[in-house]
Design an enzyme around this catalytic site. Sequence first.
Site, PDB file in Angstrom:
ATOM      1  N   GLU A 284     -43.509  39.561 -44.538  1.00 45.29           N
ATOM      2  CA  GLU A 284     -42.390  39.958 -43.678  1.00 45.29           C
ATOM      3  C   GLU A 284     -41.250  40.558 -44.494  1.00 45.29           C
ATOM      4  O   GLU A 284     -40.575  41.474 -44.042  1.00 45.29           O
ATOM      5  CB  GLU A 284     -41.894  38.727 -42.893  1.00 45.29           C
ATOM      6  CG  GLU A 284     -42.912  38.273 -41.856  1.00 45.29           C
ATOM      7  CD  GLU A 284     -42.732  36.828 -41.442  1.00 45.29           C
ATOM      8  OE1 GLU A 284     -43.106  35.945 -42.245  1.00 45.29           O
ATOM      9  OE2 GLU A 284     -42.235  36.578 -40.354  1.00 45.29           O
TER      10      GLU A 284
ATOM     11  N   HIS B 218     -42.203  36.212 -34.403  1.00 42.28           N
ATOM     12  CA  HIS B 218     -43.088  36.570 -35.533  1.00 42.28           C
ATOM     13  C   HIS B 218     -43.479  38.056 -35.475  1.00 42.28           C
ATOM     14  O   HIS B 218     -44.511  38.450 -36.011  1.00 42.28           O
ATOM     15  CB  HIS B 218     -44.408  35.757 -35.522  1.00 42.28           C
ATOM     16  CG  HIS B 218     -44.254  34.299 -35.785  1.00 42.28           C
ATOM     17  ND1 HIS B 218     -45.033  33.347 -35.147  1.00 42.28           N
ATOM     18  CD2 HIS B 218     -43.451  33.619 -36.616  1.00 42.28           C
ATOM     19  CE1 HIS B 218     -44.699  32.152 -35.577  1.00 42.28           C
ATOM     20  NE2 HIS B 218     -43.733  32.279 -36.469  1.00 42.28           N
TER      21      HIS B 218
ATOM     22  N   ASN C  33     -32.671  35.781 -45.058  1.00 40.83           N
ATOM     23  CA  ASN C  33     -33.212  35.113 -43.876  1.00 40.83           C
ATOM     24  C   ASN C  33     -32.466  33.782 -43.720  1.00 40.83           C
ATOM     25  O   ASN C  33     -32.799  32.798 -44.375  1.00 40.83           O
ATOM     26  CB  ASN C  33     -34.713  34.907 -44.091  1.00 40.83           C
ATOM     27  CG  ASN C  33     -35.371  34.194 -42.931  1.00 40.83           C
ATOM     28  OD1 ASN C  33     -34.709  33.795 -41.964  1.00 40.83           O
ATOM     29  ND2 ASN C  33     -36.681  34.008 -43.033  1.00 40.83           N
TER      30      ASN C  33
ATOM     31  N   ARG D  68     -33.018  39.311 -41.586  1.00 35.69           N
ATOM     32  CA  ARG D  68     -33.935  38.908 -40.526  1.00 35.69           C
ATOM     33  C   ARG D  68     -33.100  38.298 -39.403  1.00 35.69           C
ATOM     34  O   ARG D  68     -32.331  37.369 -39.630  1.00 35.69           O
ATOM     35  CB  ARG D  68     -34.916  37.869 -41.046  1.00 35.69           C
ATOM     36  CG  ARG D  68     -35.813  37.385 -39.943  1.00 35.69           C
ATOM     37  CD  ARG D  68     -36.679  36.245 -40.399  1.00 35.69           C
ATOM     38  NE  ARG D  68     -37.467  35.785 -39.285  1.00 35.69           N
ATOM     39  CZ  ARG D  68     -37.842  34.531 -39.117  1.00 35.69           C
ATOM     40  NH1 ARG D  68     -37.515  33.616 -39.999  1.00 35.69           N
ATOM     41  NH2 ARG D  68     -38.545  34.193 -38.072  1.00 35.69           N
TER      42      ARG D  68
ATOM     43  N   ARG E  92     -44.009  21.391 -32.896  1.00 32.94           N
ATOM     44  CA  ARG E  92     -43.728  21.851 -31.529  1.00 32.94           C
ATOM     45  C   ARG E  92     -44.965  21.703 -30.653  1.00 32.94           C
ATOM     46  O   ARG E  92     -46.082  21.955 -31.102  1.00 32.94           O
ATOM     47  CB  ARG E  92     -43.310  23.331 -31.537  1.00 32.94           C
ATOM     48  CG  ARG E  92     -41.948  23.551 -32.124  1.00 32.94           C
ATOM     49  CD  ARG E  92     -41.618  25.037 -32.202  1.00 32.94           C
ATOM     50  NE  ARG E  92     -41.217  25.389 -33.550  1.00 32.94           N
ATOM     51  CZ  ARG E  92     -41.227  26.623 -34.042  1.00 32.94           C
ATOM     52  NH1 ARG E  92     -41.616  27.633 -33.304  1.00 32.94           N
ATOM     53  NH2 ARG E  92     -40.847  26.854 -35.282  1.00 32.94           N
TER      54      ARG E  92
END
Length: 399
Positions: free
Chosen positions: A384, A178, A10, A89, A239
Amino acid sequence: MPSQHVLVLNCGSSSLKFAIIDANQGDEILSGLAERLGDESPLLKYKYNGTKQQLSLPAGSAHQVAILQLVTLIEQLSLTNQLVAVGHRVVHGGETFTRSVLVDEGVIAAIQATSTLAPLHNPANLIGIEVASKAFSDLPQIAVFDTAFHQTMPKTAYLYAAPYRLYREHGVRRYGFHGTSHYYVSEQGRQILGLTKENSRIICAHLGNGCSVTAVLNGQSVDTSMGMTPLEGLVMGTRSGDIDPGLIIFLSQQLGYSMAEVDTLLNKHSGLLGISELSNDCRSIEEAAANGDAQAQLALDIFCYRLAKYIASLVVPLGGLDALIFTGGIGENSDLIRANVLKQLQFLGLDCDSEKNTAARFGQAGVISSDTAKTVALVIPTNEEWVIATDAARLAQEV
Ligand code: ADP
């Protein structure tokens, strides 16, 4: 079943997370992180056989150096021969990728073409693919996309009310992120509750540094809170999530912000950090709020209110709700946030069993609503890496 080890990579903008996972059992053989890539003192930290180690990388080392160091480490630990595939990923698959794929030149070109939509992430993901393809040239490389699970969203959910030509000519639309996590926890939740794939209405809240909620109808994503980029939707660590787009015009025209400054303000200086003026870390904010810090309390209240409002709105595409699932660092660990959100959603038949809620902190999946609740609330730890490993092992067998 024999073990099937998959190296999962990743590549973030300045970090590389990695793991070797047994796709059959889900066991993590090796895991780690190379961080501060490009900085003065990059580090490669890893965990193997329960022991944590750390290696210094040369100053300024980027992803290439970190991956080559990882290759050496895997060889030193005699793990290379057991690998069956490398799973990558990839953040943005645009409209091209609706599922995981075996990487070839066409796939690389398509990921490159999508880089305009994810300029920070896709180029780093491509470096990972390029270096790993050379280092493990006899292993199939598989790309697993964050956006793929959301490709089942209908146009009504994914189009902005902007001129249609922006979609037609530039791919401007909502994609959602996601996806691997939402897919994993919704499947786990469905199985735990014994719901059939044809008859299940689930909302998943993935709450980490980035946060998103997804409505999963009969196993398919039908709407989600993140949009063309991972900035839309919920309040996150740094964010802003949803804002009036007019704020950007105000910042530019009235306050003289450049686009780069607007980008930094909304992506890095907003969210929990922006409101609390303290931290982006939920744990620190909870501690400060418990000690009477009013700004920290306000940040938590806004975080929970926006989350509850979004969850309620996602009941529209589902036409009802069977289960709400919390996951991610905050979703799995913060009983305070879960209790706050569930309290606001009682009208949906949800409630919170405070004993089960406080106990649900230890990496275990479990129900946190009472036995009499009409709608079930659960905590399910996301995984994940395992989804990437199982997809990669499956596709590797088809080669
Ligand atoms: P990422 O999105 O980077 O994978 P994580 O899923 O690890 O992030 O989530 C990180 C967030 O989880 C941080 O805000 C952290 O404070 C929060 N978190 C972790 N443990 C707890 C806890 N016990 N209570 C509240 N928040 C927690």
